[in-house]
Design a protein around this motif. Structure first.
Motif, PDB file in Angstrom:
ATOM      1  N   ILE A  42       0.860  -1.189   0.000  1.00 56.14           N
ATOM      2  CA  ILE A  42       0.000   0.000   0.000  1.00 56.14           C
ATOM      3  C   ILE A  42       0.892   1.234   0.000  1.00 56.14           C
ATOM      4  N   THR A  43       0.706   2.093  -0.984  1.00 53.87           N
ATOM      5  CA  THR A  43       1.427   3.352  -1.055  1.00 53.87           C
ATOM      6  C   THR A  43       0.414   4.461  -1.335  1.00 53.87           C
ATOM      7  N   ASP A  44       0.890   5.671  -1.584  1.00 56.34           N
ATOM      8  CA  ASP A  44      -0.024   6.782  -1.825  1.00 56.34           C
ATOM      9  C   ASP A  44       0.105   7.282  -3.257  1.00 56.34           C
ATOM     10  N   SER A  45      -0.832   8.118  -3.658  1.00 52.75           N
ATOM     11  CA  SER A  45      -0.909   8.567  -5.044  1.00 52.75           C
ATOM     12  C   SER A  45       0.207   9.526  -5.442  1.00 52.75           C
ATOM     13  N   GLY A  46       1.078   9.874  -4.504  1.00 49.47           N
ATOM     14  CA  GLY A  46       2.237  10.688  -4.849  1.00 49.47           C
ATOM     15  C   GLY A  46       3.370   9.892  -5.469  1.00 49.47           C
ATOM     16  N   ILE A  47       3.236   8.586  -5.546  1.00 46.72           N
ATOM     17  CA  ILE A  47       4.300   7.742  -6.086  1.00 46.72           C
ATOM     18  C   ILE A  47       4.523   8.055  -7.564  1.00 46.72           C
ATOM     19  N   SER A  48       5.774   8.013  -7.987  1.00 43.83           N
ATOM     20  CA  SER A  48       6.088   8.302  -9.380  1.00 43.83           C
ATOM     21  C   SER A  48       5.656   7.136 -10.267  1.00 43.83           C
ATOM     22  N   PRO A  49       5.329   7.399 -11.525  1.00 35.53           N
ATOM     23  CA  PRO A  49       4.959   6.319 -12.446  1.00 35.53           C
ATOM     24  C   PRO A  49       6.035   5.248 -12.547  1.00 35.53           C
ATOM     25  N   LEU A  50       7.311   5.657 -12.511  1.00 39.83           N
ATOM     26  CA  LEU A  50       8.413   4.694 -12.606  1.00 39.83           C
ATOM     27  C   LEU A  50       8.409   3.743 -11.416  1.00 39.83           C
ATOM     28  N   ASP A  51       8.284   4.300 -10.203  1.00 38.41           N
ATOM     29  CA  ASP A  51       8.283   3.453  -9.008  1.00 38.41           C
ATOM     30  C   ASP A  51       7.042   2.569  -8.959  1.00 38.41           C
ATOM     31  N   LEU A  52       5.909   3.097  -9.409  1.00 42.90           N
ATOM     32  CA  LEU A  52       4.684   2.304  -9.422  1.00 42.90           C
ATOM     33  C   LEU A  52       4.798   1.141 -10.398  1.00 42.90           C
ATOM     34  N   ASN A  53       5.374   1.381 -11.542  1.00 43.32           N
ATOM     35  CA  ASN A  53       5.559   0.303 -12.519  1.00 43.32           C
ATOM     36  C   ASN A  53       6.483  -0.780 -11.977  1.00 43.32           C
ATOM     37  N   LYS A  54       7.533  -0.369 -11.244  1.00 43.36           N
ATOM     38  CA  LYS A  54       8.436  -1.357 -10.648  1.00 43.36           C
ATOM     39  C   LYS A  54       7.698  -2.233  -9.648  1.00 43.36           C
ATOM     40  N   LEU A  55       6.832  -1.611  -8.852  1.00 45.69           N
ATOM     41  CA  LEU A  55       6.051  -2.386  -7.886  1.00 45.69           C
ATOM     42  C   LEU A  55       5.156  -3.396  -8.598  1.00 45.69           C
ATOM     43  N   ARG A  56       4.494  -2.946  -9.653  1.00 45.08           N
ATOM     44  CA  ARG A  56       3.550  -3.814 -10.351  1.00 45.08           C
ATOM     45  C   ARG A  56       4.242  -4.945 -11.094  1.00 45.08           C
ATOM     46  N   GLU A  57       5.532  -4.784 -11.352  1.00 50.19           N
ATOM     47  CA  GLU A  57       6.294  -5.864 -11.970  1.00 50.19           C
ATOM     48  C   GLU A  57       6.391  -7.084 -11.046  1.00 50.19           C
ATOM     49  N   THR A  58       6.192  -6.888  -9.753  1.00 54.88           N
ATOM     50  CA  THR A  58       6.276  -7.992  -8.798  1.00 54.88           C
ATOM     51  C   THR A  58       5.049  -8.886  -8.859  1.00 54.88           C
ATOM     52  N   LYS A  59       3.985  -8.436  -9.530  1.00 53.05           N
ATOM     53  CA  LYS A  59       2.727  -9.173  -9.648  1.00 53.05           C
ATOM     54  C   LYS A  59       1.967  -9.256  -8.321  1.00 53.05           C
ATOM     55  N   LEU A  60       2.389  -8.476  -7.317  1.00 52.41           N
ATOM     56  CA  LEU A  60       1.670  -8.426  -6.042  1.00 52.41           C
ATOM     57  C   LEU A  60       0.458  -7.513  -6.176  1.00 52.41           C
ATOM     58  N   GLU A  61      -0.418  -7.576  -5.183  1.00 48.47           N
ATOM     59  CA  GLU A  61      -1.517  -6.613  -5.127  1.00 48.47           C
ATOM     60  C   GLU A  61      -0.949  -5.269  -4.671  1.00 48.47           C
ATOM     61  N   VAL A  62      -1.104  -4.258  -5.482  1.00 49.49           N
ATOM     62  CA  VAL A  62      -0.616  -2.917  -5.159  1.00 49.49           C
ATOM     63  C   VAL A  62      -1.824  -2.004  -5.006  1.00 49.49           C
ATOM     64  N   ILE A  63      -1.948  -1.399  -3.841  1.00 46.99           N
ATOM     65  CA  ILE A  63      -3.057  -0.472  -3.558  1.00 46.99           C
ATOM     66  C   ILE A  63      -2.477   0.938  -3.487  1.00 46.99           C
ATOM     67  N   VAL A  64      -3.014   1.831  -4.303  1.00 47.45           N
ATOM     68  CA  VAL A  64      -2.572   3.228  -4.307  1.00 47.45           C
ATOM     69  C   VAL A  64      -3.655   4.063  -3.635  1.00 47.45           C
ATOM     70  N   ALA A  65      -3.353   4.567  -2.461  1.00 46.95           N
ATOM     71  CA  ALA A  65      -4.307   5.330  -1.671  1.00 46.95           C
ATOM     72  C   ALA A  65      -4.337   6.778  -2.126  1.00 46.95           C
ATOM     73  N   ASP A  66      -5.536   7.300  -2.364  1.00 50.57           N
ATOM     74  CA  ASP A  66      -5.675   8.688  -2.789  1.00 50.57           C
ATOM     75  C   ASP A  66      -5.438   9.629  -1.612  1.00 50.57           C
ATOM     76  N   LEU A  67      -4.734  10.716  -1.895  1.00 48.47           N
ATOM     77  CA  LEU A  67      -4.518  11.753  -0.891  1.00 48.47           C
ATOM     78  C   LEU A  67      -5.719  12.670  -0.884  1.00 48.47           C
ATOM     79  N   GLN A  68      -6.365  12.810   0.269  1.00 48.93           N
ATOM     80  CA  GLN A  68      -7.509  13.695   0.369  1.00 48.93           C
ATOM     81  C   GLN A  68      -7.007  15.134   0.421  1.00 48.93           C
ATOM     82  N   PRO A  69      -7.713  16.070  -0.208  1.00 49.00           N
ATOM     83  CA  PRO A  69      -7.276  17.477  -0.227  1.00 49.00           C
ATOM     84  C   PRO A  69      -7.311  18.073   1.174  1.00 49.00           C
TER      85      PRO A  69
END
Length: 264
Positions: free
Chosen positions: A237-264
């Motif tokens: 579980i990470t937050d929506s501030g994650i960079s596209p590059l880092d998010l893609n690396k996480l998804r390469e693991t084939k794990l469940e990745v949850i991106v939590a939205d930052l509330q304003p």
């Protein structure tokens, strides 16, 4: 989010990371910080001036150091002021993985301390922890059974570690363990202190489901001791501030990745 807000958030994040580095290493040179964070020496001086005004650091010739040993010893308090919105978003997403009647493990991190606050509505629940932060949030909750793992208390991390903790975990089993990370580098989790890294490994070993809680600022940071590969977890579980590059690396693991939205 407007351009000015994004710029301001970027400045705050960089200053938090500079402070984290100084807390870990006690001092650093301006040239070293400029190269590490990819900014000018003048920008580093402005960052250090801002941190000095807050009482966190003391500028010295050519660099800065933490203002006192007491500040290093109370890093938990300072970490608790960093990336709060990100940690709260992650904690809100993590609560959805917990069901009444379960046994969950929370580590000593400030993220798990915030998660403990979010668990108030989930009961009955058994919580195992080596952190005083989660314990302080939950000890008056009548709907919770709290198991506090003993060990050697480290004020620096506001938690318990060492051989006693290792021995205590061997006799326990849990449904889910929540672990936070100080650093994720190339899909590997690290921590600057060996004993803390070992405690996280001990906690991971006693649960059926392993959940990594890591805010977007922790990606690309480095630390000395390996906790384990991201692939050894079941959910990240990470937050929506994650960079596209880092998010893609996480998804390469084939794990469940949850991106939590930052509330304003």
């Amino acid at each position: 989010m407007g351009e000015d807000s994004q710029r301001g958030r970027g400045v705050d994040e960089r200053r938090q990371r500079i402070l984290h580095l100084l807390l870990r290493e006690t001092s650093a040179q301006v040239d070293e910080l400029a190269e590490r964070f990819g900014v000018s020496r003048m920008t580093v001086h402005r960052d250090l001036d801002a941190l000095a005004e807050q009482g966190f650091v003391r500028k010295v010739h050519g660099g800065a150091r933490v203002s006192s040993l007491h500040l290093v010893e109370t890093e938990f308090v300072q970490r608790g002021t960093m990336a709060v919105a990100e940690k709260r978003a992650i904690a809100r997403a993590a609560v959805a993985l917990v069901q009444p009647g379960q046994i969950v493990v929370l580590d000593d991190s400030t993220t798990c301390t915030i998660l403990a606050e979010q668990l108030a509505a989930v009961e009955p629940l058994t919580v195992i922890t080596n952190g005083l932060g989660p314990l302080e949030r939950l000890h008056t909750d009548q709907g919770k059974t709290i198991i506090c793992l003993g060990g050697t208390y480290k004020q620096h991390y506001h938690g318990f570690f060492g051989l006693v903790l290792e021995q205590a975990t061997r006799g326990l089993r849990a449904n889910t363990v929540f672990i936070s990370a100080q650093s994720v580098w190339e899909n590997t989790v690290y921590h600057p202190e060996e004993e803390v890294a070992k405690s996280k490994q001990d906690l991971l070993a006693i649960a059926d489901q392993r959940v990594l809680l890591v805010n977007s600022q922790k990606f690309g940071a480095t630390a000395l001791h390996r906790v384990g590969a991201v692939a050894e977890f079941d959910v990240v579980i990470t937050d929506s501030g994650i960079s596209p590059l880092d998010l893609n690396k996480l998804r390469e693991t084939k794990l469940e990745v949850i991106v939590a939205d930052l509330q304003p």
